[in-house]
Design a protein around this motif. Structure first.
Motif, PDB file in Angstrom:
ATOM      1  N   LEU A 439       1.071  -1.126   0.086  1.00 19.13           N
ATOM      2  CA  LEU A 439      -0.189  -0.130   0.050  1.00 19.13           C
ATOM      3  C   LEU A 439       0.904   1.204  -0.093  1.00 19.13           C
ATOM      4  O   LEU A 439       1.947   1.303   0.602  1.00 19.13           O
ATOM      5  N   ASP A 440       0.275   2.258  -0.687  1.00 23.74           N
ATOM      6  CA  ASP A 440       1.357   3.316  -0.650  1.00 23.74           C
ATOM      7  C   ASP A 440       0.654   4.691   0.005  1.00 23.74           C
ATOM      8  O   ASP A 440      -0.680   4.414   0.390  1.00 23.74           O
ATOM      9  N   ARG A 441       1.047   5.849   0.150  1.00 14.92           N
ATOM     10  CA  ARG A 441       0.567   6.807   1.103  1.00 14.92           C
ATOM     11  C   ARG A 441      -0.702   7.276   0.292  1.00 14.92           C
ATOM     12  O   ARG A 441      -1.738   7.646   0.741  1.00 14.92           O
ATOM     13  N   ASP A 442      -0.506   7.452  -1.304  1.00 15.81           N
ATOM     14  CA  ASP A 442      -1.585   8.249  -1.926  1.00 15.81           C
ATOM     15  C   ASP A 442      -2.724   7.103  -1.814  1.00 15.81           C
ATOM     16  O   ASP A 442      -3.994   7.701  -1.731  1.00 15.81           O
ATOM     17  N   GLU A 443      -2.733   5.853  -1.861  1.00 14.38           N
ATOM     18  CA  GLU A 443      -3.671   4.932  -1.674  1.00 14.38           C
ATOM     19  C   GLU A 443      -4.539   5.156  -0.513  1.00 14.38           C
ATOM     20  O   GLU A 443      -5.800   5.091  -0.319  1.00 14.38           O
ATOM     21  N   VAL A 444      -3.717   5.144   0.705  1.00 12.29           N
ATOM     22  CA  VAL A 444      -4.418   5.446   1.939  1.00 12.29           C
ATOM     23  C   VAL A 444      -5.338   6.542   2.165  1.00 12.29           C
ATOM     24  O   VAL A 444      -6.487   6.586   2.246  1.00 12.29           O
ATOM     25  N   ARG A 445      -4.499   7.829   1.720  1.00 13.26           N
ATOM     26  CA  ARG A 445      -5.324   9.081   1.531  1.00 13.26           C
ATOM     27  C   ARG A 445      -6.393   8.934   0.737  1.00 13.26           C
ATOM     28  O   ARG A 445      -7.597   9.501   1.199  1.00 13.26           O
ATOM     29  N   ASP A 446      -6.475   8.435  -0.485  1.00 16.43           N
ATOM     30  CA  ASP A 446      -7.735   8.252  -1.216  1.00 16.43           C
ATOM     31  C   ASP A 446      -8.868   7.477  -0.602  1.00 16.43           C
ATOM     32  O   ASP A 446     -10.052   7.817  -0.739  1.00 16.43           O
ATOM     33  N   TYR A 447      -8.597   6.251  -0.196  1.00 18.26           N
ATOM     34  CA  TYR A 447      -9.537   5.418   0.618  1.00 18.26           C
ATOM     35  C   TYR A 447     -10.137   6.380   1.573  1.00 18.26           C
ATOM     36  O   TYR A 447     -11.242   6.386   1.982  1.00 18.26           O
ATOM     37  N   ALA A 448      -9.271   7.039   2.583  1.00 21.99           N
ATOM     38  CA  ALA A 448      -9.956   7.777   3.742  1.00 21.99           C
ATOM     39  C   ALA A 448     -10.814   8.668   3.046  1.00 21.99           C
ATOM     40  O   ALA A 448     -12.078   9.056   3.668  1.00 21.99           O
ATOM     41  N   ARG A 449     -10.359   9.413   1.971  1.00 22.94           N
ATOM     42  CA  ARG A 449     -11.166  10.790   1.594  1.00 22.94           C
ATOM     43  C   ARG A 449     -12.506  10.100   0.789  1.00 22.94           C
ATOM     44  O   ARG A 449     -13.503  10.760   1.086  1.00 22.94           O
TER      45      ARG A 449
END
Length: 490
Positions: A439-449
């Motif tokens: 998992l990368d940082r952007d995927e985490v942020r997109d999922y949260a958003r």
């Protein structure tokens, strides 16, 4: 309490294994013999630096019979931290198996066990209800540990209001793997002894050993913290085993259980009644519970408000009052978040360092934020100290953690506020990945958003090997932030 059990259930094994356990009568005899040694030593407080096992209740009741406070200590602390705590104690008799400390004045726990086993007891020292029975060092999730004082009347009020004396079947047994220095271990031992349920100790937890002991000892009840429950469920799913047939009840608490873990646990243990217990050191254990019927009703309901109760800690126990108050100390309407406060005879709310924190109306502030719904169910949203203030907006880490935990690649997660010059604090997510997942940082942020509004999207994401917690599963956010600021996180 021990005198009552020793009289009414003298021949029933209540501490230890079926083969080598202690009856309450034998526990009482050993405790009185241990008390005689404590008196001769002139001790003003008995420290216990050891693990789980029958020696723990023997030492606790020996201190009580000798009329001095009992202080179980965290054996996981560093020598420096332990030394700092020990230096605060006047007239300390420290019981331990640590050879280095025995050599510098502590007393051998093995020798104390021998004295208790072979010695002769005397009459108990008279003790008043308002005398200190147990001293527990707070877990220190946000600051240095403080000495929480629990008086005899606090502990007995909890037991007498929540446990029916000698009420369990003779074969009932519970497994305890919470360490002795936590309120859950003290209260669990007292309540099971009073109810007549045998206590089996597991000193070092692993899911495999836990399941083995449950099978071997015919365990009917268990108390676990969230991390343990998750690992037990995973072990059963991986092995394909059925749930142990004797198990009838599991209580969990100490920290919030992720909804996905609880759902899986209810599926893996279909015949088991689950209890979520909410309490604090300062309240002599549980003040609210979500019982088995509550769990069953919530899981079966299509009403979203009823189903949401799986995320609550239930309703207040008899003998205590719980309110949610605003900043002015006024009760909040149903569904409105505020400070959770509690009052009642089991509530101590007292520290050696700062005295009583119970206000003039009897309320003790738990330092938890939450709300109570229209039916009296209490929802804990997290510690007031954990609240992230980002650009003037208050953000609860638990809400973000609940969302991120649902991602299929996430094994564990914690969210904390990190100091920032522009925003005051920014949101940092610390994530442990499941083995073999990426998992990368952007995927985490997109999922949260996708599931939260943009102001609650993590500003920073860090992948770590583990989330530091207390023995009962409370996340040590302070340690994560300190490690980050020191450049230790990767």
């Amino acid at each position: 309490m021990l005198d009552m059990s020793a009289t009414a259930m003298s021949d029933r094994i209540l501490i230890g294994t079926k083969a080598e356990g202690l009856t309450p009568a034998e526990l009482r005899r050993r405790a009185l013999a241990g008390a005689a040694h404590i008196r001769k030593s002139g001790a003003l407080v008995v420290g216990y630096l050891g693990g789980n096992g029958p020696e723990f209740p023997v030492a606790l009741f020996a201190a009580a019979y000798a009329g001095v406070p009992f202080l179980p200590l965290n054996f996981r602390l560093s020598d420096e931290q332990l030394d700092e705590i020990l230096e605060r104690q006047e007239g300390l008799l420290l019981l331990t198996r640590d050879a280095k400390r025995i050599g510098t004045g502590a007393f051998s726990l093995d020798e104390f066990e021998r004295i208790a086993r072979e010695g002769v007891g005397e009459e108990a020292t008279p003790t008043e209800p308002d005398e200190v029975a147990v001293i527990l060092m707070t877990s220190g999730t946000t600051a240095a540990p403080k000495s929480a004082l629990l008086r005899h009347q606090n502990l007995t009020s909890y037991i007498f209001s929540s446990v029916d004396f000698a009420s369990t079947e003779p074969k009932a047994a519970t497994i305890v793997s919470v360490p002795p220095y936590h309120i859950a271990a003290v209260a669990n031992m007292l309540s099971n002894l009073f109810a007549g349920r045998r206590v089996v100790y597991l000193d070092h937890f692993s899911a495999e050993e836990w399941l083995d002991v449950v099978h071997r000892e015919g365990i009917t009840n268990a108390m676990v913290v969230p991390t343990m429950l998750s690992r037990i469920v995973h072990a059963l799913e991986e092995s394909g085993q059925d749930a142990p047939p004797t198990l009838r009840g599991i209580s969990y608490g100490g920290a919030k259980v992720p909804a996905t873990v609880l759902q899986r646990a209810l599926e893996v243990f279909p015949e088991v009644g689950f209890v979520n217990a909410y309490g604090l050191t300062e309240t002599a254990s549980s003040i609210a519970i979500l019982g088995p019927d509550d769990h069953r009703e919530a899981i079966a309901s299509e009403d979203p408000l009823v189903r949401a109760r799986l995320g609550s800690v239930g309703r207040a126990l008899p003998g205590v009052e719980i309110q949610v108050q605003d900043k002015n100390g006024n009760p909040c309407p149903p569904g409105v978040e505020g400070d959770i406060v509690v009052r009642g005879p089991q509530v101590a709310g007292e520290y050696r360092e700062s005295g009583s924190l119970v206000n003039e109306d009897g309320w003790f502030r738990t330092r938890d934020l939450g709300y109570i719904d229209a039916d009296g169910y209490i929802f804990v949203n997290g510690r007031a100290d954990d609240t992230i203030i980002r650009g003037g907006e208050n953000i609860a880490p638990a809400e973000i953690e609940e969302v991120l935990f649902r991602h299929e690649a996430v094994q564990d997660v914690a969210v904390a506020g990190v100091p920032n010059e522009e925003w005051g604090s920014v949101i940092a997510a610390f994530i442990v990945l499941k083995p073999g997942r990426s998992l990368d940082r952007d995927e985490v942020r997109d999922y949260a958003r996708q599931h939260l509004r943009s102001s609650k999207t993590p500003d920073e994401v860090y992948f770590v090997e583990e989330i530091p917690t207390t023995p009962t599963g409370k996340v040590l956010r302070r340690h994560l932030v300190e490690g980050l600021l020191e450049g230790a996180a990767r």
